[in-house]
Structures are given as structure tokens and as C-alpha cells.
Design an enzyme around this catalytic site. Structure first.
Site, PDB file in Angstrom:
ATOM      1  CB  CYS A  74      13.283   8.537   7.689  1.00 47.53           C
ATOM      2  SG  CYS A  74      12.041   7.906   6.605  1.00 47.53           S
ATOM      3  N   GLY A  79       3.975   3.455  13.768  1.00 46.73           N
ATOM      4  CA  GLY A  79       4.794   2.167  13.920  1.00 46.73           C
ATOM      5  C   GLY A  79       4.433   1.532  15.069  1.00 46.73           C
ATOM      6  N   GLY A 107       7.311   4.568   8.069  1.00 49.34           N
ATOM      7  CA  GLY A 107       6.494   5.649   8.387  1.00 49.34           C
ATOM      8  C   GLY A 107       6.744   6.219   9.733  1.00 49.34           C
ATOM      9  CB  SER A 108       4.554   8.614  11.718  1.00 56.27           C
ATOM     10  OG  SER A 108       3.574   7.579  11.714  1.00 56.27           O
ATOM     11  CB  THR A 109       7.784   6.919  15.790  1.00 59.42           C
ATOM     12  OG1 THR A 109       9.009   6.968  14.989  1.00 59.42           O
ATOM     13  CG2 THR A 109       7.978   6.360  17.132  1.00 59.42           C
ATOM     14  CD  GLU A 158      13.162   3.988   7.466  1.00 60.72           C
ATOM     15  OE1 GLU A 158      13.369   4.863   8.161  1.00 60.72           O
ATOM     16  OE2 GLU A 158      13.092   3.976   6.252  1.00 60.72           O
ATOM     17  CE  LYS A 186      -1.837   2.483   3.058  1.00 62.18           C
ATOM     18  NZ  LYS A 186      -1.758   3.881   2.506  1.00 62.18           N
ATOM     19  CD  GLU A 210      10.819  12.345  11.646  1.00 63.94           C
ATOM     20  OE1 GLU A 210       9.476  11.692  12.096  1.00 63.94           O
ATOM     21  OE2 GLU A 210      11.499  11.970  10.883  1.00 63.94           O
TER      22      GLU A 210
HETATM   23  P1  ADP Z   1       3.670  10.092   7.667  1.00 66.26           P
HETATM   24  O1  ADP Z   1       3.732  10.830   8.894  1.00 66.26           O
HETATM   25  O2  ADP Z   1       5.048   9.725   7.069  1.00 66.26           O
HETATM   26  O3  ADP Z   1       2.739  10.267   6.870  1.00 66.26           O
HETATM   27  P2  ADP Z   1       2.341   7.672   8.466  1.00 66.26           P
HETATM   28  O4  ADP Z   1       2.892   6.901   9.610  1.00 66.26           O
HETATM   29  O5  ADP Z   1       0.818   8.560   8.922  1.00 66.26           O
HETATM   30  O6  ADP Z   1       3.522   8.540   8.059  1.00 66.26           O
HETATM   31  O7  ADP Z   1       1.949   6.997   7.323  1.00 66.26           O
HETATM   32  C1  ADP Z   1       3.056   6.045   6.441  1.00 66.26           C
HETATM   33  C2  ADP Z   1       1.899   4.929   5.627  1.00 66.26           C
HETATM   34  O8  ADP Z   1       1.167   4.248   6.925  1.00 66.26           O
HETATM   35  C3  ADP Z   1       1.176   5.616   4.880  1.00 66.26           C
HETATM   36  O9  ADP Z   1       0.929   4.665   3.797  1.00 66.26           O
HETATM   37  C4  ADP Z   1      -0.384   5.495   5.893  1.00 66.26           C
HETATM   38  O10 ADP Z   1      -1.594   5.478   4.969  1.00 66.26           O
HETATM   39  C5  ADP Z   1      -0.145   4.436   6.710  1.00 66.26           C
HETATM   40  N1  ADP Z   1      -0.899   4.229   7.877  1.00 66.26           N
HETATM   41  C6  ADP Z   1      -1.419   5.282   8.576  1.00 66.26           C
HETATM   42  N2  ADP Z   1      -2.180   4.893   9.599  1.00 66.26           N
HETATM   43  C7  ADP Z   1      -1.762   3.552   9.479  1.00 66.26           C
HETATM   44  C8  ADP Z   1      -2.379   2.373  10.616  1.00 66.26           C
HETATM   45  N3  ADP Z   1      -2.909   2.607  11.676  1.00 66.26           N
HETATM   46  N4  ADP Z   1      -2.184   1.139  10.260  1.00 66.26           N
HETATM   47  C9  ADP Z   1      -1.358   0.947   9.175  1.00 66.26           C
HETATM   48  N5  ADP Z   1      -0.957   1.952   8.140  1.00 66.26           N
HETATM   49  C10 ADP Z   1      -1.196   3.186   8.580  1.00 66.26           C
END
Ligand code: ADP
Length: 483
Positions: free
Chosen positions: A296, A245, A240-242, A262, A188, A393
Site C-alpha cells: 500500500c 473502504g 484494502g482498496s479505497t 487502511e 477474514k 494506484e
Molecule cells: P484489493 O484491491 O487489495 O484486493 P479489496 O478491497 O478488493 O482490495 O479487498 C480487500 C479485502 O476486502 C479482501 O479480503 C476482500 O475479500 C474484502 N472485500 C471485498 N469487497 C468487500 C466488501 N464489499 N465488504 C467487505 N469486504 C470486502
């Protein structure tokens, strides 16, 4: 858009867009076909440079994710896990070559959808993405040499969720090692940057890869959560974001799912007084203003040895004046558009916090376009270790500057963060580099350079920056059961 500084006004040099082929509406790429989402929902993707609509993207719900996972499972059981490894490798090579052939189109689409300067998309993102496929294609039939005396077997279906900062490159980081190791994939992309992953789906279809080996589902966090929580997913790979994560880690706790995460970073870029200063200035600029700071491992905390601090700041401000901020498709542009309005609001919130905390702000004078999402390169001096802008961050072109006197002091300050993704060290002394690389708690430490990537080098974090490695043989092992 040219800078106000008369010395740096260039005539626009726009990359053409007439060679790219985009559909008005994208469905889901499942089992080698384009399927309408059962959710019946699509959402808009826009160009962050001018806020104009580009295309409609399908919003997959849990039912669509289930169809994608089932197709990946079927392809794994019936085709991909049974195929001789050298045949698997041939498909991965073919994808790499097709990506190379269409690299110009991919670069322009990336620049349009993500706001990334075309020079970076063309010279960094797309070639590196192709190189990941080439590199891992070579490993597909050599797994037993990569891990001698161990029995290697794939994990099964990999669920992969990626962010918006390096859309195609992150897709390549995730898909190439998974396929080489013999897994099938449901990936995705991020909701604001789905287009190059969907172009990759077209390439994958053209490559003749067996149906269902790679499935690309688009959507928001709920789509990502449906992948993570699907009982038939064997491995979750997330960048993606912590915050997200941590949600994922909780969601898979107690299951047999393997994971690589990551996450965020607040990386230190450290300049000693014997460093080649002009090169270091380029390294600082590259570390934080590259890709609008949407990296990142951005070198977002600068530490300069006290006796050269004034000189470094003076030189840095001078260099910032020549940075061209504006239309990402202009080949002169150094700093493109912030990926989304939401992200621009987050960056502006932190800039406000920095000013309220009493830090001294400097922003390069540039004509920010009226439409679109832009942030001028920004530096903050007179900050404390405890300042919010030093600790959190920001994910934008915002740098904090601190000074230090001794090696021990800078190691302590650099490590004083919940993150640990990367660091940079600038010095003429080899022994000092080795001393710091062993003591800095960061997954990658660059010496006299910054933001250099290669498919053969593992990448990943310490502490809240995540766990597991991507790239190199380490990246391969994340998709294998070794016994
Ligand atoms: P950023 O702050 O870099 O946008 P996110 O962690 O919000 O980082 O998003 C990174 C990815 O994780 C995107 O593809 C987003 O749609 C997806 N995402 C957001 N929330 C969730 C969740 N609860 N579970 C799985 N994937 C998610």
C-alpha cells in the site's frame, strides 16, 4: 528464472516444500473447531507461480458469519473480558512462540499462496508477524500505563478484513492488538491468500486460546460485507482498496461501530542531489519492486532533483538489470509472481495507458516464465503530474519518474494526490528532512530508507489512504474505549 544478462545467471536454489503440511480442504475456524460452511461451498486457491491448485477453501455466507460472531460474543462475555490481563498476555506470547517455531513452514506457505519471494516471506513477513504478537503481548497487562489517567475498556467483537499483499502480517497486525486490548475477533483473509491465516488458526488451536476468542472465516467480498453489516460487531478494521473502504464507511455510517481503514496509496520517494546515491537507488528498488509493488505504501512516484536525474535513471536501469524475476520459492528471486491474474490484468492495463499517454517506458530484460503471473520491473519517465499512471494506484512493480528543482515544488507535487500513506526523503541535510516530514501529507515519512516496519511504530494514512493507526500504542487505542 535467471536474467538474460549473463553476469546475473545463478543456478536455481529452490526452497524445499516437503516440510509443509497442507490439508486438501479447509473449513471455517469457528469456536475453536473446524466447521463445514453452511453454504456448502468451497473455492480453489492456486499458486500464482504456476497456476496449479493448492487447496480448497470454504466460502462463508452470512449464516456462517453469524455463527462466528455469536461465538466471538460468547467468548467475550464469558471468558476473555473476565480474564486477568496478565493471563491474556500469556496466551498472546504463546501464539508468538508457536509461530516462531513454525516460521519456516509459514514462510513457504506464504510464498506458495501469495507469489512472494521466499527471502521476503522468511526474513520480513513472518518475523514481523511474530514480533507483532510479542510486542502486543507485553502491553496486555499495562494498558493503564499506556493511557495514564484514562479508564480503558475493550470494545467487544472486532470484525477484521485483510488484503492479499501481506497475508500473515496483516492478520498479526489486526489480531494481536485486538486480543491484547481484551476484544474477541472474527477475521477474514483475502480470497487469494487464505492459507497462512488458516495455518495461524491451527497455531491458535494449539496454543489453547479459549474457544471463540479468534474465529477465522474465509470467502470473498460478500463474506467481508456480512462481517461489516453484522449488528453485533463493535469494531471494523479493514485494510484494502479505497473503493471497498468507501463502501464500508457508508455501511457503518450512523451505527455505533468503530472503524479503522487502511486504504490505498501513491507514495512519493524524493531524492535530493546531496543524497547518498547508491543507497538511494537501493531505496527506490526496495520502495517499488519489493513484493512486486504489492505494498500500500510502495514508493510508486519517484521525484529526482533535476541536476542528478540522468545519473539516477542510468544507475537505476543498471540496477534493474540485476533483479531476478521468477519462481518465488527460489532464494535468488528478487521479484516474484503477481498475486492473481486479475491483478496482472490491472497492472498491464496501466502499463498500456502509460504508453498511450506518451510516457517513455523501460522494462528490465528478464526471462518471464511462460506459466504464472509475472510482470517485469517497469519504469516510466516523461510523465506529467496529471498522467493517469502518476495519479492512480497501480499496485504492481511500476514506477513513474518526475524531476523537480526546489523544495517547495517537490512538496507541492508530492502532496498533489488524493492519497497520503507514506513518503521517502533522501538527503544528507537533517534540517531538510525535518522540513519535509512536517509538510508532506503522509502518515509515514522515511528518511534515507524505505519500507521499514516495526511493531512499535504507528502506521496509517491521510486523506483517501484512510484513518486510524495500526502498530504501537496508537494501534492499541483503536481497540479500546478510553474515558
Ligand atoms: P484489493 O484491491 O487489495 O484486493 P479489496 O478491497 O478488493 O482490495 O479487498 C480487500 C479485502 O476486502 C479482501 O479480503 C476482500 O475479500 C474484502 N472485500 C471485498 N469487497 C468487500 C466488501 N464489499 N465488504 C467487505 N469486504 C470486502
Amino acid at each position: 528464472m535467471a536474467s538474460k544478462n549473463k553476469n546475473w545467471e545463478y543456478a536455481p536454489s529452490l526452497e524445499t516444500t516437503d516440510h509443509i503440511n497442507l490439508k486438501k480442504k479447509y473449513d471455517l475456524f469457528i469456536n475453536g473447531k473446524w466447521l463445514k460452511p453452511t453454504s456448502k461451498k468451497h473455492f480453489n486457491t492456486i499458486n500464482p507461480n504456476d497456476e496449479k491448485h493448492i487447496a480448497e477453501i470454504a466460502h462463508a455466507n452470512h449464516k456462517d458469519v453469524d455463527i462466528a460472531v455469536k461465538s466471538a460474543r460468547k467468548a467475550y462475555d464469558n471468558v476473555w473480558s473476565k480474564m486477568p490481563a496478565n493471563e491474556r498476555g500469556k496466551y498472546i506470547y504463546r501464539i508468538a512462540r508457536l509461530m516462531q517455531e513454525r516460521s519456516k513452514e509459514l514462510a513457504v506457505v506464504e510464498s506458495l499462496d501469495a507469489g512472494k519471494p521466499i527471502r521476503e516471506a522468511r526474513d520480513i513477513d513472518i518475523p514481523l508477524a511474530c514480533n507483532h504478537f510479542f510486542y502486543y503481548a507485553g502491553w496486555a497487562d499495562k494498558l493503564e500505563y499506556a493511557f495514564p489517567n484514562r479508564k480503558v475498556s475493550p470494545l467487544g467483537v472486532a470484525g477484521q478484513i485483510i488484503p492479499w499483499n501481506f497475508p500473515l502480517l496483516m492478520a498479526a497486525w489486526k489480531i494481536a492488538p485486538a486480543l491484547a486490548a481484551g476484544n474477541t475477533v472474527v477475521l477474514k483473509p483475502a480470497e487469494t491468500t487464505s492459507l497462512t491465516a488458516l495455518k495461524l488458526a491451527e497455531i491458535i488451536a494449539d496454543s489453547g486460546l479459549p474457544d471463540g476468542v479468534v474465529n477465522i472465516v474465509t470467502g470473498f467480498g460478500d463474506t467481508g460485507a456480512a462481517i461489516v453489516n453484522h449488528p453485533d460487531v463493535n469494531k471494523v478494521a479493514f485494510t484494502g482498496s479505497t473503493g471497498v473502504g468507501k463502501i464500508i464507511q457508508k455501511a457503518i455510517a450512523g451505527t455505533a461501530k468503530k472503524a479503522t481503514l487502511e486504504l490505498g496509496g501513491k507514495s512519493a520517494n524524493i531524492i535530493f542531489d546531496d543524497a547518498p546515491l547508491d543507497q538511494a537507488i537501493e531505496g527506490i528498488v526496495n520502495g517499488i519492486f519489493f513484493n512486486q509493488g504489492h505494498v500500500c505504501c510502495a514508493g510508486s512516484r519517484l521525484f529526482v532533483q533535476e541536476n542528478i536525474a540522468d545519473r539516477v535513471v542510468r544507475k537505476l536501469k543498471h540496477r534493474m538489470k540485476s533483479l531476478v524475476v521468477g519462481n518465488p520459492l527460489d532464494k535468488n528471486t528478487d521479484v516474484g509472481a503477481i498475486n492473481s491474474k486479475e491483478q496482472l490484468n490491472i497492472i498491464n492495463k496501466y502499463i498500456k495507458i502509460g504508453i498511450e499517454e506518451g510516457a517513455e517506458i523501460y522494462q528490465s530484460e528478464c526471462n518471464i516464465p511462460k506459466k504464472g503471473f509475472f510482470c517485469p520491473p517497469t519504469i516510466f519517465s516523461n510523465v506529467a503530474q496529471s498522467s493517469v499512471i502518476v495519479q492512480e494506484e497501480i499496485f504492481g512493480p511500476v514506477l513513474t519518474i518526475q524531476t523537480f528543482r526546489t523544495v517547495d515544488e517537490v512538496i507541492q507535487k508530492a502532496n498533489n494526490t488524493p492519497y497520503g500513506l507514506a513518503a521517502g526523503v533522501w538527503t544528507d541535510k537533517g534540517s531538510r528532512i525535518f522540513n519535509l516530514t512536517t509538510k508532506l501529507k503522509a502518515g509515514v515519512v522515511w528518511a534515507n530508507t524505505y519500507n521499514k516496519f516495526d511493531p512499535s511504530s504507528p502506521f496509517g494514512g491521510y486523506k483517501e489512504s484512510g484513518f486510524g493507526r495500526e502498530g504501537g500504542m496508537h494501534g492499541l487505542s483503536a481497540y479500546l474505549k478510553l474515558s
